[in-house]
Design an enzyme around this catalytic site. Structure first.
Site: not given
Ligand code: IMP
Length: 429
Positions: A13, A16, A40, A144, A297, A299, A330
């Site tokens: 977050d 990027k 997200g 696998r 993703t 909220g 900002d």
């Molecule tokens: P998973 O990737 O859904 O298995 O989640 C594992 C950990 O990664 C959790 O703490 C999620 O909140 C975090 N996480 C997964 N994808 C993102 C992202 O795109 N941004 C921030 N945290 C993420």
């Protein structure tokens, strides 16, 4: 333009999507190489807001090519929903501008069910996953017994492989309702048929494009501290989110990469569980009250804290950043003072890099350096020279502490609110 890997330096977050979108103008192909729809990316373009999960943000540019590489896990149903949303907004998505690796693994409904069930079973030790089936899909890959995108194109093969996988549905899946094989086959073969024209050997496609002089931009998902190897395990995601993951997840060799840019927020945020040394309730409340820091993703409210230089230092080691792209500067406007965590204290000892163990990290106390804040609204700044001196000092101090210059500084969500240091960007190679 050189080939560049963009990675998150914190817990995802970092913004990027915006940095990638900005750099896309001068690249040819945008590549996703790891993660899945747990990511997200929010991108604002011409006043329109796009939230992308699996689709590389380069899709918003008519003359660019996008690739979803072998290292990504794809939920084809969710992905087609994303494609339809883009088509509705007039964005072209064709086999000409999008290629998907035949070897990318597929996320099935049973992966999502397992993800949710495993989380529930963890009780107090929940990881706070996104519930998108990412962990179980990568587990199948490593075990696998996963299916790859190529398997969707052939209905008979799909049926045989899903049946074989479901026959192994045991142990971990106890208590989860048995998946409906017929529904899976119906939905997934329809999705397979629609996606078949996009599938290709993306390794030969990308390498061929590079030989023809095209440049690549790797759009990292999540961030350094969610990396399965280098992150705050077990509070991590299931892929390599650091720069090396871009190579394994795409089949592009490390010596083909010209530079790595680390995207860092001007402060720290984290969603889900796990340690976050600089987290502060008041600081989080302030940002939420400004309408900032809600997950794209899920909220969920993000946990927020001051910038953590200790983590940036280690992230630099693992990723080899040539420069930083800072976002949300900002977000610090109007503060009397800003703080930087320059070291940790653990059991009476000072640490310059984070401890290996998440439990130790949880016990670390931040050691802060305090600097004067800036009252100004910086969202209209067009160059580094437009920034108030105190904001410049903040950036300079980070550069000094992490030995990494800034190539990009973002001061607002719009593409136009992006300051570039062209000399730093060019020197990165
Ligand atoms: P998973 O990737 O859904 O298995 O989640 C594992 C950990 O990664 C959790 O703490 C999620 O909140 C975090 N996480 C997964 N994808 C993102 C992202 O795109 N941004 C921030 N945290 C993420």
């Amino acid at each position: 333009m050189p080939s560049i890997i963009i990675v998150g330096t914190q817990w995802g977050d970092e913004g990027k999507g915006k940095v990638v979108d900005f750099l896309t103008e001068s690249t040819d192909i945008v590549v996703r190489a790891q993660g899945g729809s747990n990511a997200g990316h929010t991108v604002y373009s011409d006043g329109q807001k796009y939230v992308l999960h699996l689709m590389p943000s380069g899709i918003l540019w008519p003359d660019k090519r996008c690739v979803i590489g072998n290292g990504v896990v794809i939920d084809p149903i969710g992905f087609l929903g994303e494609v339809d949303g883009l088509l509705d907004k007039g964005i072209q998505v064709t086999p000409d501008n999008l290629r998907i690796s035949h070897a990318a693994h597929v996320v099935f409904p049973y992966h999502r069910a397992m993800d949710l069930a495993l989380e529930a079973r963890r009780g107090d030790a929940q990881l706070g996953t996104t519930g998108r089936g990412i962990g179980p899909a990568y587990s199948d890959k490593i075990d696998r017994c996963g299916l790859r995108m190529n398997d969707l194109a052939n209905t008979e093969r799909l049926a045989t492989k899903v049946r074989t996988r479901l026959a192994m549905f045991n142990g971990a899946s106890e208590g989860i309702e048995a998946p409906d094989l017929d529904a899976i086959l119906k939905d997934y073969s329809a999705a397979g048929e629609r996606l078949a024209p996009f599938l290709t050997n993306t390794v030969t496609y990308l390498n061929g494009a590079m030989r023809a002089g095209k440049s690549l931009l790797f759009e990292g998902a999540q961030g350094a501290y969610l990396d399965i190897d280098h992150g705050t395990y077990p509070f991590v995601t299931s892929s390599n989110t650091t720069a090396g993951g871009a190579c394994t997840g795409s089949g592009v060799a490390p010596n083909q990469i010209d530079q790595v840019i680390g995207v860092c927020k001007a402060y720290t945020t984290r969603v889900g569980a796990g340690p976050c040394v600089t987290e502060e309730g008041d600081f989080s409340d302030r940002l939420h009250a400004m309408g900032r820091e809600f997950g794209a993703t899920t909220g969920r409210k993000r946990r927020c804290g001051w910038i953590d230089v200790v983590m940036l230092r280690f992230a630099k080691m693992v990723n080899g950043f040539n420069s930083f792209a800072m976002t949300n500067l900002d977000g610090l406007d109007g503060l009397d003072e800003v703080r930087l965590c320059t070291a940790y204290e653990l059991d009476g000892e000072r640490m310059e890099t984070p401890p290996l163990d998440a439990e130790d990290l949880e016990r670390c106390k931040p050691i802060y350096e305090t600097m004067e804040g800036w009252p100004d609204d910086i969202s209209g700044a067009q160059s580094l020279d437009d920034l108030p001196t105190k904001a410049r000092r903040y950036l300079d101090r980070i550069t000094e502490l992490v030995e990494t210059p800034f190539s990009i500084v973002s001061v607002g969500p719009d593409r136009k609110q992006t300051i570039v240091a062209p000399d730093v960007l060019a020197a990165g190679k």
